[in-house]
Design an enzyme around this catalytic site. Structure first.
Site, short mmCIF file in Angstrom:
data_model
loop_
_atom_site.label_atom_id
_atom_site.label_comp_id
_atom_site.label_asym_id
_atom_site.label_seq_id
_atom_site.Cartn_x
_atom_site.Cartn_y
_atom_site.Cartn_z
N TYR A 15 -2.08 -1.44 10.71
CA TYR A 15 -2.13 -1.56 9.25
C TYR A 15 -0.84 -1.04 8.62
O TYR A 15 -0.23 -1.71 7.78
CB TYR A 15 -3.33 -0.80 8.71
CG TYR A 15 -3.52 -0.90 7.22
CD1 TYR A 15 -4.16 -2.00 6.66
CD2 TYR A 15 -3.08 0.11 6.36
CE1 TYR A 15 -4.35 -2.10 5.29
CE2 TYR A 15 -3.27 0.02 4.99
CZ TYR A 15 -3.90 -1.09 4.46
OH TYR A 15 -4.07 -1.17 3.10
N SER A 71 0.85 -1.19 0.00
CA SER A 71 0.00 0.00 0.00
C SER A 71 0.88 1.23 0.00
O SER A 71 2.07 1.17 0.35
CB SER A 71 -0.88 0.00 1.26
OG SER A 71 -1.55 1.23 1.41
#
Length: 256
Positions: free
Chosen positions: A160, A147
């Site tokens: 995350y 990401s």
């Protein structure tokens, strides 16, 4: 003389985790369009089977394997089922994720553990058991969904962001340890419009704001990421390993 067009991953067998929706679904479909037999791996049985039907109705080959990526046994079974069905494993796209946001003082330790298990440990386990299966037929490719959070951090994304940052280190180490017959890369999506946006009830005004933040002036699609995964999985990327491909519409170009 004209020859029949071959897909870029024709004759390959692929696993896509988190393939019941969003990026995973579009990647599974895209790989199948280009000739791969695909294992649709997900914990969501109904949508996973829907994706298999979507692939099969378009003339592709696919199976569904119910897979909880937070546990080792289901990951091993996912690989075994794929090899049993297709006779080989060539492409492993580690895409599935589970996460819970919160600052370090607010986040429950169980949610930290589950996020790291899904986002990082699962990739290690899939590589541990998937790489021998790939080497049994001469090698293969691993593509990990990281990401933009791997490179920059956002408030309250404690677990995350840690998982996604760690994934880049794991990607590089796997590439070093298992080349040249196993290539390992990461794709780094930016703001991608998936069903999760609807599930979170993100309002249209907020979606437009996100779109205006990037030079491309739109949100990304699952197909955008699927095309990047297809490239990294294909022989077109035969000299690409241990690196990251950012697909964010230019989001990380911003300085404010």
């Amino acid at each position: 003389m004209a020859t029949a067009k071959r897909g870029r991953v024709d004759g390959k067998a692929a696993i896509v985790t988190g393939a019941a929706s969003g990026i995973g679904e579009e990647t599974a479909v895209r790989l199948a369009e280009e000739g791969a037999a695909v294992c649709v791996a997900d914990i969501d049985r109904d949508n996973g089977r829907r994706v298999v039907e979507r692939i099969q109705e378009a003339g592709g080959q696919a199976i569904f394997v119910s897979t909880d990526i937070t546990k080792t046994t289901p990951i091993r079974r996912m690989i075994e089922r794929t090899v049993a069905a297709f006779g080989r494993l060539d492409i492993l796209h580690n895409n599935a994720i589970w996460f819970r946001h919160g600052s370090a003082t607010e986040l429950d330790e169980k949610d930290w553990d589950k996020t790291l298990n899904a986002g990082l440990k699962a990739v290690f386990v899939a590589a541990k058991y998937g790489i021998p299966a790939m080497r049994a037929n001469g090698g293969g490719v691993i593509v990990n969904t990281a990401s933009v959070h791997s490179l920059v951090s956002f408030a309250t994304c404690t677990a995350y962001d840690s998982a996604k940052a760690g994934l880049l280190g794991l990607t590089r180490t796997l590439a070093l340890d298992y080349g040249p017959d196993i290539r390992v890369n990461a794709v780094l999506p930016g703001a991608i419009l998936t069903p999760l946006w609807d599930n979170l009830e993100v309002p249209q005004k907020e979606r437009k704001r996100y779109a205006q933040m990037v030079p491309a002036k739109r949100l990304g699609t699952g197909r955008d990421i699927a095309n990047a995964v297809l490239y990294l999985a294909s022989d077109e990327a035969s000299f690409v390993t241990g690196t990251s491909l950012v697909v964010d519409g230019g989001l990380l170009c911003r300085t404010e």
